[in-house]
Design a protein around this motif. Structure first.
Motif, PDB file in Angstrom:
ATOM      1  N   UNK A 334      -8.091   4.804  -4.190  1.00 45.45           N
ATOM      2  CA  UNK A 334      -8.512   3.588  -3.485  1.00 45.45           C
ATOM      3  C   UNK A 334      -7.509   2.467  -3.729  1.00 45.45           C
ATOM      4  N   UNK A 335      -7.151   2.254  -4.994  1.00 46.69           N
ATOM      5  CA  UNK A 335      -6.177   1.207  -5.326  1.00 46.69           C
ATOM      6  C   UNK A 335      -4.834   1.456  -4.627  1.00 46.69           C
ATOM      7  N   UNK A 336      -4.442   2.730  -4.550  1.00 51.14           N
ATOM      8  CA  UNK A 336      -3.160   3.063  -3.925  1.00 51.14           C
ATOM      9  C   UNK A 336      -3.164   2.726  -2.448  1.00 51.14           C
ATOM     10  N   UNK A 337      -4.232   3.057  -1.753  1.00 52.14           N
ATOM     11  CA  UNK A 337      -4.324   2.694  -0.331  1.00 52.14           C
ATOM     12  C   UNK A 337      -4.180   1.190  -0.159  1.00 52.14           C
ATOM     13  N   UNK A 338      -4.906   0.448  -0.968  1.00 54.01           N
ATOM     14  CA  UNK A 338      -4.877  -1.010  -0.820  1.00 54.01           C
ATOM     15  C   UNK A 338      -3.493  -1.565  -1.162  1.00 54.01           C
ATOM     16  N   UNK A 339      -2.937  -1.109  -2.271  1.00 53.98           N
ATOM     17  CA  UNK A 339      -1.648  -1.644  -2.704  1.00 53.98           C
ATOM     18  C   UNK A 339      -0.527  -1.281  -1.719  1.00 53.98           C
ATOM     19  N   UNK A 340      -0.535  -0.028  -1.252  1.00 54.24           N
ATOM     20  CA  UNK A 340       0.551   0.439  -0.392  1.00 54.24           C
ATOM     21  C   UNK A 340       0.455  -0.129   1.030  1.00 54.24           C
ATOM     22  N   UNK A 341      -0.765  -0.231   1.545  1.00 55.98           N
ATOM     23  CA  UNK A 341      -0.940  -0.657   2.929  1.00 55.98           C
ATOM     24  C   UNK A 341      -1.269  -2.147   3.081  1.00 55.98           C
ATOM     25  N   UNK A 342      -2.038  -2.694   2.156  1.00 56.00           N
ATOM     26  CA  UNK A 342      -2.519  -4.055   2.323  1.00 56.00           C
ATOM     27  C   UNK A 342      -1.975  -5.018   1.278  1.00 56.00           C
ATOM     28  N   UNK A 343      -1.200  -4.492   0.339  1.00 53.54           N
ATOM     29  CA  UNK A 343      -0.706  -5.342  -0.742  1.00 53.54           C
ATOM     30  C   UNK A 343       0.410  -6.274  -0.292  1.00 53.54           C
TER      31      UNK A 343
END
Length: 343
Positions: A334-343
């Motif tokens: 979950x953190x990876x999706x957010x960091x990679x796409x929305x960070x």
């Protein structure tokens, strides 16, 4: 270190293989000296204790596992379940392929002093039972699983878990975690961790909704070199990583055939032209025993012409995220999706 899916005629048959990591050979010192019963360190585990009293658990094959007390000395033969045991604030006395676990799983660190009991799928039974377990946790996909049949010959309870189910991967991940918690008397700890997971998922969904993405379409994949050619494995419908992405508001656009357990497909470079403008997301962990598949992809004219590659939307997750893991690995996803796409 990959979970390899093969399709047999008429049936989607799952074969679990390991790739040049770990060994079924165990030193005499490790095999002959049972480890003490350790518990995981860390502030969050400081006040975690096991419930007391007899335990009766129904495993994924419908077998009833009876224990006089919650299991304390546990040997675990698959990494998702190793992670789960550690998250429950219990350190296993034996683990299959410690070196591989340390390479591929970062959600829970395995403390020193745990006995290596050989390969996943081919454990060293002398090492398993020399660790003096009161429970062995294994992963199976059929009642006639050969490892399970061997384990059942010994006078030690065996908890058989099916690690994944493409019809509901997130719920299956939670169910496996809860079953292990019941066997180890740590249901209160499990409930707290699953609440953390649900909160992380809700917060991730909110963060993704606020992101200004050019598209919500994605495909997550990994791959390897097979006979000089790039083999690509998309995580399709029913994969844990794919369904976590969709829970965050994204759209997994891989529509090819997938297996019934892990939701994994198989294709080549040309097959990835079917995903349109989707983000291409991939594991950031490099198999130490394998070829550099991404260097090989960069040499392909077809690959370089994919919209995501041309637009710099071919992105890696951080290293050490086990895409077949438990609640803590899933929170890393979950953190990876957010960091990679929305960070």
């Amino acid at each position: 270190m990959k979970k390899t899916i093969r399709f047999a005629a008429g049936v989607a048959a799952l074969a679990m293989t390991t790739a040049a990591c770990g060994t079924s050979e165990v030193s005499e010192a490790d095999a002959g000296t049972p480890a003490s019963t350790p518990t995981s360190a860390g502030d969050e585990c400081a006040d975690v204790t096991a419930e007391e009293g007899p335990v009766s658990v129904t495993d994924d094959l419908g077998r009833t596992v009876e224990l006089d007390q919650p299991a304390e000395r546990v040997v675990v033969l698959e990494w998702q379940q190793v992670e789960d045991v550690l998250t429950l604030c219990l350190t296993p006395v034996g683990v299959a392929d410690i070196e591989g676990y340390s390479t591929w799983v970062s959600a829970e660190e395995l403390p020193e002093g745990v006995t290596d009991v050989g390969l996943r799928g081919e454990p060293n039974l002398d090492a398993v039972f020399s660790a003096d377990p009161d429970l062995v946790i294994t992963e199976v996909y059929a009642e006639d699983d050969p490892v399970l049949k061997k384990l059942e010959k010994y006078d030690v309870p065996v908890l058989a878990t099916i690690g994944a189910d493409a019809s509901g991967p997130i719920e299956k991940m939670k169910d496996t975690f809860t079953t292990i918690a019941e066997a180890t008397g740590r249901t209160e700890r499990a409930e707290a961790v699953l609440e953390e997971f649900d909160t992380a998922l809700a917060e991730g969904k909110e963060a993704m909704a606020d992101a200004d993405l050019p598209t919500t379409d994605f495909v997550y994949f990994d791959g390897w070199i097979d006979g000089g050619n790039v083999a690509i494995r998309p995580f399709g419908q029913g994969s844990l990583v794919g369904d976590l992405g969709e829970e965050l508001g994204l759209t997994n656009v891989w529509s090819g055939e997938v297996d019934e357990f892990y939701g994994l497909g198989q294709t080549d470079i040309e097959g990835m032209t079917e995903v349109g403008d989707a983000y291409l997301l991939h594991t950031g962990t490099q198999d130490p025993s394998g070829d550099d598949v991404f260097a090989e992809l960069a040499e392909s004219r077809v690959w370089r012409q994919l919209p995501a590659v041309q637009d710099d939307r071919f992105l890696a997750f951080p290293e050490g995220i086990w895409t077949f893991g438990g609640p803590r690995s899933s929170m890393q996803v979950i953190d990876a999706y957010v960091d990679v796409l929305a960070g």
